[in-house]
Design a protein around this motif. Structure first.
Motif, short mmCIF file in Angstrom:
data_model
loop_
_atom_site.label_atom_id
_atom_site.label_comp_id
_atom_site.label_asym_id
_atom_site.label_seq_id
_atom_site.Cartn_x
_atom_site.Cartn_y
_atom_site.Cartn_z
N LEU A 125 0.84 -1.21 0.00
CA LEU A 125 0.00 0.00 0.00
C LEU A 125 0.87 1.25 0.00
N HIS A 126 1.94 1.23 0.77
CA HIS A 126 2.84 2.38 0.86
C HIS A 126 3.51 2.68 -0.49
N SER A 127 3.84 1.64 -1.22
CA SER A 127 4.54 1.81 -2.49
C SER A 127 3.61 2.18 -3.64
N GLY A 128 2.29 2.09 -3.44
CA GLY A 128 1.34 2.39 -4.50
C GLY A 128 1.11 1.22 -5.44
N LEU A 129 1.65 0.05 -5.10
CA LEU A 129 1.41 -1.13 -5.94
C LEU A 129 0.00 -1.66 -5.75
N MET A 130 -0.60 -1.36 -4.60
CA MET A 130 -1.98 -1.74 -4.32
C MET A 130 -2.67 -0.56 -3.66
N ARG A 131 -3.98 -0.58 -3.71
CA ARG A 131 -4.78 0.46 -3.06
C ARG A 131 -5.92 -0.19 -2.31
N THR A 132 -6.51 0.55 -1.39
CA THR A 132 -7.62 0.03 -0.59
C THR A 132 -8.94 0.30 -1.30
N ASP A 133 -9.75 -0.74 -1.44
CA ASP A 133 -11.05 -0.61 -2.08
C ASP A 133 -11.95 0.28 -1.22
N GLU A 134 -12.63 1.23 -1.86
CA GLU A 134 -13.48 2.17 -1.12
C GLU A 134 -14.73 1.50 -0.56
N VAL A 135 -15.11 0.36 -1.13
CA VAL A 135 -16.36 -0.30 -0.70
C VAL A 135 -16.13 -1.19 0.52
N ASP A 136 -15.25 -2.19 0.38
CA ASP A 136 -15.04 -3.15 1.47
C ASP A 136 -13.67 -3.05 2.13
N GLY A 137 -12.82 -2.15 1.67
CA GLY A 137 -11.52 -1.96 2.31
C GLY A 137 -10.48 -3.00 1.96
N SER A 138 -10.74 -3.86 1.00
CA SER A 138 -9.78 -4.89 0.63
C SER A 138 -8.73 -4.32 -0.32
N PRO A 139 -7.50 -4.82 -0.28
CA PRO A 139 -6.45 -4.32 -1.16
C PRO A 139 -6.69 -4.74 -2.62
N LEU A 140 -6.49 -3.80 -3.55
CA LEU A 140 -6.64 -4.06 -4.97
C LEU A 140 -5.38 -3.61 -5.70
N ILE A 141 -5.02 -4.35 -6.75
CA ILE A 141 -3.82 -4.00 -7.52
C ILE A 141 -4.06 -2.72 -8.30
N THR A 142 -3.01 -1.91 -8.46
CA THR A 142 -3.08 -0.67 -9.22
C THR A 142 -2.37 -0.83 -10.56
N ALA A 143 -2.42 0.23 -11.37
CA ALA A 143 -1.71 0.20 -12.65
C ALA A 143 -0.21 0.05 -12.42
N ALA A 144 0.30 0.72 -11.38
CA ALA A 144 1.73 0.59 -11.04
C ALA A 144 2.04 -0.84 -10.60
N GLY A 145 1.10 -1.47 -9.88
CA GLY A 145 1.29 -2.85 -9.45
C GLY A 145 1.34 -3.82 -10.62
N PHE A 146 0.48 -3.59 -11.61
CA PHE A 146 0.49 -4.47 -12.78
C PHE A 146 1.78 -4.29 -13.55
N GLN A 147 2.28 -3.05 -13.66
CA GLN A 147 3.56 -2.81 -14.32
C GLN A 147 4.69 -3.48 -13.54
N PHE A 148 4.57 -3.50 -12.22
CA PHE A 148 5.54 -4.15 -11.35
C PHE A 148 5.62 -5.65 -11.66
N LEU A 149 4.49 -6.27 -11.95
CA LEU A 149 4.45 -7.70 -12.24
C LEU A 149 5.13 -8.04 -13.57
N LEU A 150 5.29 -7.04 -14.44
CA LEU A 150 5.95 -7.27 -15.72
C LEU A 150 7.47 -7.28 -15.60
N LEU A 151 8.01 -6.81 -14.46
CA LEU A 151 9.45 -6.75 -14.27
C LEU A 151 10.02 -8.14 -14.02
N ASP A 152 11.34 -8.29 -14.24
CA ASP A 152 11.98 -9.54 -13.88
C ASP A 152 12.08 -9.63 -12.36
N THR A 153 12.33 -10.82 -11.84
CA THR A 153 12.29 -11.06 -10.41
C THR A 153 13.28 -10.18 -9.64
N ALA A 154 14.50 -10.05 -10.15
CA ALA A 154 15.51 -9.24 -9.45
C ALA A 154 15.07 -7.80 -9.33
#
Length: 408
Positions: A125-154
Motif C-alpha cells: 500500500l505504501h509503495s502504490g502497488l496496491m490500493r484500498t477498495d473504497e467499498v469493502d476496504g480490501s487491497p486491490l492491484i493498481t496500474a503501477a502494481g500491474f507494471q511491477f508484475l511485468l518486471l523480472d524477479t531481481a
C-alpha cells in the motif's frame, strides 16, 4: 590503490597522468563519481595546485578489508554441523515460493491468503502497488502494481526492498544496521549457513522480515542459524538475470477469436491472466481463457491500461507468436483499445453557465474575452449561451462588470 598508503593529498595532475589521453573523459567521470560518494575529496596543495585526499574512514576500512583485522561481521561465528542442512536446490525453491506468495496476493489469488502478513500489505500500500477498495476496504492491484508484475524477479525484489527500507524507521528499527546487514548478505555464499549470534534486536527483526520475503531461510524463528537465498545475494550485486527469474519464458498464444492459450503449470501466471481474461478451461499444463469486454473493463476499472495489457501479452508471447508480424493479432489489439476508449466518451469539467444576454453583441464580447483567456469550454451563439471553466470564472465576471459599468 596507489594512494591508499599516502597520508597527504596527491596532485590531481599526477593522478591524471596515470590515465592515457584517449580515456581522459572516463577518468573525469570516475573522479566526479568518487567525489560524490565521498571516497575522496579535493584539497589544495602548497603552490596553488589541487589534490585528492582519501576519506579517512574509507582508507581505514579498505586497509582492514585488504590486510585483515577489525571486528567480524554479523553471522561469522563458527557453527557446528546442521542436522537440518539445506542444499541449493531447496533454497531456490523456498525463495521463489515465498516471493510468489507476495505476487499471488497482489493478483488476488487464494493461494496467498494465509501466507502474507500485515507488514507485506502495508509495504504494498505504501509503495502504490496496491490500493484500498473504497467499498469493502480490501487491497486491490493498481496500474503501477500491474507494471511491477511485468518486471523480472531481481527488479521486483530491488523495488520492493527500497520501499521496505523507506518504512524501516517507522517500525522502530535502525536503517543503518538494516542496510549493513543487507549488504553483508550480498557477500555471503549460497548454500552456506550463518549464525545469528551478535545480531542486535533491530537486525533480528529485520531478519524475520527477510525470511518472510524469501531472502533468507530460517527453519524456526528462534533458530540460531540462517541460509541466505539467491534473491538476497543478487540484490546488491546488480544482477537482473538469474535462475530465480522464472516468469520471462514465452508461454502465451493469442488468436484472432480472442482466445488465449497459456502453456504453463504456474498458478501465478494463470492468476495474472485472470486479471483481464475470463478463464474457460484449466488442464495440467495448459490454460484456456478469453479476452472479453467485461473482463477488460474490469481490469480498466482497477487502473490497468489497455497498453499494459497488450504489453503483457507481447512480453510473454510464445516463441511461435514471435515469428509473426505483428506479434498480436490487430483485431485483438484494436478491440482492447476501443474498449478502453468506451470509458473516455465523456470528459467532465467544472464550469459556470453564462446565458440570458440582452444582445448578441454582449454575448460575442464576453465569449471572445473568455476564448482569449483560454477558459471557454462550450458555446451556442444561437441561444446566446456559453460555459466558462471554473478557474476562469472570476476573471470573466470582473470583465463583464467593468463592461456594464462603462456602458451605463
Amino acid at each position: 590503490m596507489r594512494i591508499l598508503f599516502v597520508e597527504q593529498p596527491v596532485p590531481q595532475t599526477t593522478v591524471s597522468s596515470w590515465v592515457t589521453q584517449a580515456h581522459q573523459s572516463e577518468h573525469h567521470q570516475s573522479c566526479e563519481t568518487l567525489t560524490a560518494l565521498r571516497v575522496w575529496q579535493e584539497q589544495p596543495i602548497p603552490g596553488g595546485l589541487s589534490g585528492w585526499l582519501l576519506n579517512k574512514t574509507f582508507r581505514c576500512n579498505l586497509k582492514i578489508a585488504l590486510l585483515g583485522g577489525g571486528n567480524p561481521w554479523t553471522g561469522s561465528s563458527s557453527l557446528g554441523a546442521d542436522k537440518y542442512v539445506r542444499d541449493v536446490s531447496y533454497l531456490e525453491t523456498y525463495a521463489m515460493e515465498r516471493w510468489e506468495c507476495v505476487l499471488h496476493f497482489m493478483v488476488g489469488s487464494k493461494e496467498a491468503v494465509s501466507g502474507v502478513s500485515r507488514d507485506v500489505v502495508d509495504i504494498l500500500l505504501h509503495s502504490g502497488l496496491m490500493r484500498t477498495d473504497e467499498v469493502d476496504g480490501s487491497p486491490l492491484i493498481t496500474a503501477a502494481g500491474f507494471q511491477f508484475l511485468l518486471l523480472d524477479t531481481a527488479s521486483q525484489i530491488w523495488f520492493f526492498m527500497l520501499q521496505y527500507l523507506d518504512t524501516v524507521e517507522t517500525r522502530g528499527m535502525d536503517l543503518v544496521e538494516s542496510l549493513s546487514f543487507l549488504f553483508q548478505l550480498s557477500f555471503s555464499t549460497l548454500g552456506k549457513d550463518y549464525s545469528t549470534d551478535g545480531m542486535s534486536e533491530s537486525q533480528q527483526k529485520f531478519l524475520q522480515h527477510l525470511r518472510e520475503f524469501g531472502l533468507v531461510y530460517q527453519r524456526k524463528r528462534k533458530s540460531q542459524r540462517y541460509y541466505p537465498t539467491r534473491l538476497a545475494i543478487n540484490l546488491a550485486a546488480g544482477l537482473s538475470k538469474s535462475s530465480t527469474d522464472v516468469h520471462r519464458a514465452g508461454y502465451i498464444v493469442v488468436e484472432t477469436n480472442y482466445r488465449v492459450y497459456a502453456y504453463t503449470e504456474s498458478s501465478l501466471q494463470v492468476a495474472l491472466l485472470s486479471l483481464f481474461c475470463d478463464m474457460l478451461y484449466r488442464f495440467p499444463n495448459l490454460c484456456v481463457a478469453a479476452i472479453t469486454r467485461d473482463s477488460v473493463r474490469q481490469a480498466l476499472g482497477s487502473g490497468i491500461t489497455a497498453e499494459q495489457i497488450l504489453n503483457f501479452l507481447r512480453s510473454h508471447a510464445h516463441a511461435e507468436m514471435l515469428t509473426r508480424t505483428p506479434v498480436l493479432p490487430p483485431t485483438v489489439t484494436d478491440q482492447v483499445r476501443l474498449w478502453e476508449l468506451e470509458r473516455d466518451r465523456f470528459k467532465f469539467t467544472d464550469g459556470v453557465l453564462y446565458n440570458q444576454f440582452l444582445s448578441q453583441n454582449d454575448f460575442e464580447l464576453l465569449r471572445d474575452y473568455a476564448r482569449d483567456l483560454g477558459v471557454l469550454e462550450w458555446e451556442s451563439p444561437a441561444k446566446r449561451t456559453m460555459v466558462v471553466a471554473r478557474s476562469g470564472h472570476d476573471d470573466v465576471k470582473r470583465f463583464w462588470k467593468r463592461q456594464k459599468a462603462s456602458s451605463s
